[in-house]
Design a protein around this motif. Sequence first.
Motif: not given
Length: 440
Positions: A7-10, A252-255, A285-292, A325-331
């Motif tokens: 959803l980045r940039g959307r 899970v909302l995570a950074d 975080s793309v890095e967290l996404a990949g690791a998860v 970002d986290v604000e976007h994630g909160l929405a």
Amino acid sequence: MIQRIDLRGRSLSRADLLDVLPRPEIGVEEALPAVTSVIEDVRGRGAGALRDLAQRFDGVRPEHLRVPAGALTTALEGLDDAVRSALEESIRRVRAVHAAQVPREHATVLADGAEVRQRWVPVERVGLYAPGGLAVYPSSVIMNVVAAQEAGVAALAVASPPQKDSGGLPHPTILAACALLGVDEVYAVGGAQAVAMFAYGAAGSEPVDGAVLCEPVDVITGPGNVYVAAAKRLVRGVVGIDSEAGPTEIAVLADDTASADHVALDLISQAEHDPMAASVLVTPSVELAGAVEARLVDLAEGTKHAARVATALGGPQSAVVLVDDVEHGLAVVDAYGAEHLEIQTRQAADLAQRVRSAGAIFVGPWSPVSLGDYLAGSNHVLPTGGTARFASGLGVHAFLKSVQVIEYTRDALAEVADRIVAVADDEDLPAHGEAVRGRF
């Protein structure tokens, strides 16, 4: 194993977000036709229908639809000591939290002799459902029963599906939990048919059940699958319900401060409930996404219910959602309205205060959903499927009615009499005004 949604940039409206976020393919609407026929069958044939439906859905035809008292005693006597200790501690903690929820009665004095009092009255009788399909949930017995007891409900009935390995009775740990809580009205009835039995009552089947098997209740609560949720929707209005609690879900909302292991373990813990369970990670975080994603593959293969977990994680209801970002994630998580929402970010506690739509919020890395399932003291019967946007988790409020008591003296009524008449005449309801004017 799990899909990605970027959803980045959307810039998406709330409606667009609801369309793009993951949801199960089978929802309550799709389940309604099948559930309607089940409810009609139970209403028409009572105990006979309940036995036939148990044979069809649970693979066993129970001799005793109402569990004999001796079976409850036997189950408690055979309960493992460690499990009993854990259940007793859960009861203690849940009781403490729910006792604090009971609202106080109060009175408002508007003028001399003009008083409105607010009373809270428990409903008379409730039906409490504890699932028992792919897993058994004595913890759900505790969540339902303690909330109703602390609200002051006088008559409580519990239903849980019959089990082949238990001679057509609910699982022994379910029965033991009921015995620990002092509940003796327990039924070997599962699914939508249990909801129908509670809503409309059920005639017995001589000589096994007597003339009446189960009397109707005022409120039905408890979690369940999509068919239980559909049944609750159909009987709402005949009885009160807590919410349409369908298959479980976690968001899970995570950074980048979050542990990939913690996140993956928590996503798997909910996926093991049901192939339709939803597990969603929202992260910038793309890095967290990949690791998860990598840890999900490794950890899921080694878990006991690996096939069930893989189906849930690979289904359309689960996803890793990338945000700006986290604000976007909160929405995003607010639009999703998760049953369980974990926040594993910087300033997690501050973010938790800003969430508007979630059944329960778990703050920081040391508050996993598993804690809330058993021993946090909070209730784990929570709204699913996005209904957290307007529904609450189970608590004493589900079993209480607010009643206003109005008491005015002659002088207090006289003070507002002309105003009552003015409004009544304006609404073209002159008899309303005369009911006041005639007293003077």
